[in-house]
Design a protein around this motif. Sequence first.
Motif, PDB file in Angstrom:
ATOM      1  N   THR A   7       0.832  -1.208   0.000  1.00 47.16           N
ATOM      2  CA  THR A   7       0.000   0.000   0.000  1.00 47.16           C
ATOM      3  C   THR A   7       0.864   1.255   0.000  1.00 47.16           C
ATOM      4  N   HIS A   8       1.913   1.259   0.811  1.00 44.94           N
ATOM      5  CA  HIS A   8       2.815   2.418   0.812  1.00 44.94           C
ATOM      6  C   HIS A   8       3.473   2.600  -0.559  1.00 44.94           C
ATOM      7  N   GLY A   9       3.718   1.481  -1.246  1.00 45.67           N
ATOM      8  CA  GLY A   9       4.248   1.572  -2.605  1.00 45.67           C
ATOM      9  C   GLY A   9       3.259   2.242  -3.538  1.00 45.67           C
ATOM     10  N   GLN A  10       1.975   1.903  -3.399  1.00 42.78           N
ATOM     11  CA  GLN A  10       0.950   2.561  -4.213  1.00 42.78           C
ATOM     12  C   GLN A  10       0.877   4.052  -3.894  1.00 42.78           C
ATOM     13  N   ILE A  11       0.938   4.375  -2.617  1.00 40.32           N
ATOM     14  CA  ILE A  11       0.874   5.781  -2.202  1.00 40.32           C
ATOM     15  C   ILE A  11       2.053   6.559  -2.796  1.00 40.32           C
ATOM     16  N   ASN A  12       3.233   5.968  -2.734  1.00 38.16           N
ATOM     17  CA  ASN A  12       4.423   6.639  -3.281  1.00 38.16           C
ATOM     18  C   ASN A  12       4.329   6.827  -4.785  1.00 38.16           C
ATOM     19  N   THR A  13       3.829   5.798  -5.481  1.00 37.92           N
ATOM     20  CA  THR A  13       3.654   5.906  -6.925  1.00 37.92           C
ATOM     21  C   THR A  13       2.674   7.020  -7.268  1.00 37.92           C
TER      22      THR A  13
END
Length: 369
Positions: free
Chosen positions: A178-184
């Motif tokens: 999820t944090h990866g999605q947020i960063n993207t």
Amino acid sequence: MPETKETILEIDLGALEHNYRYLKSRLVPATKFLAVVKAFAYGSDAVKIAQKLEGLGVDYFAVAYINEGTALRDAGIQIPILVLHPQPSNFDVLIQKALEPSLYSPKVLREFLKVAKKHDQEDYPVHIKFNTGLNRLGFWENDVDYIVEQLAGRNEIKIVSIFSHLAASEDLEEAPFTHGQINTFQKIAAEVDEKLDYSPFKHLLNTSGIINYQESQWDMVRSGIGLYGYGNERNIDEQLRPVACLKTIISQIHKIEPNETVGYNRAFTSDGYRVTATLPLGHADGIGRQYGKGSTYVTVHGKKAPIIGNVCMDMIMIDITGIDCREGDEVIIFGKNPTAEEFASTANTISYELLTSISHRVKRVFVGD
């Protein structure tokens, strides 16, 4: 509460208001709130739900398809309506009804530009969806240049927002993803702002995102299931109130002797003297066969009564042995006890599926306004 005389879906607008205010309390005051009312407002009544929420001050609505947005406009709903999955064949109607499309692919963007030009539109509001990992709908991260190039020198449309959708915001074990999605999404947002001469607003969080990732609320959040009383976490469910309660009555009571069978295919065999009740609803009303054969229970005067045998199209049989009740008495299928989530879990499914499956032949009754 009105006396139950038939199968009804009781919709508590007071519970809806409670849930809205609870979710709003988790946001900073400036954050806009989008209410998702697709699929007949999760199986209840989209018009009544939207009217109530519009009165409470929500900023946006979202539906899945254009005909859902059309129904809201025809009922007098005025605030912006985002169509999450519009089909190009209905773009003319979308513009006529002042709905706002999610544009999620090069083809859909090109098609909408054509229709907007045909209707002599200028700065028509659109929303650009990016795929950050759900892999369902959306432009890719490297499509920003393409989008900007398509809009260069044209004024038919204006991007009012960019957004994406989290894949597993309810599952904290998936927090790294999820944090990866947020960063993207953050990178996409920065690039869009850099390459456009204006800054669209941003939205990413769904109900579980509101609960678990408040720091990423951006300019607006979107809530569907939370508004209807379910937060995908037990501790959050305790703060919410179920909006929909499916009720019915006992049509007939039978006394069953040992080794007698009940229902189609003799799916239940009595292990002794039992008392059963027949209820006037079945799989045509959204209570599928997977809930039969003792898999789950309903409540009669607060006591558990298992569903026995096969669920029929229009009838369900329950075991009421030991429960003091009469023909015509009220039966709770789901609501507060059991909740839709508890009921659905007995068939290895989720509240979303159960709620949106309730047939429109079931009468809707509104309380709590």
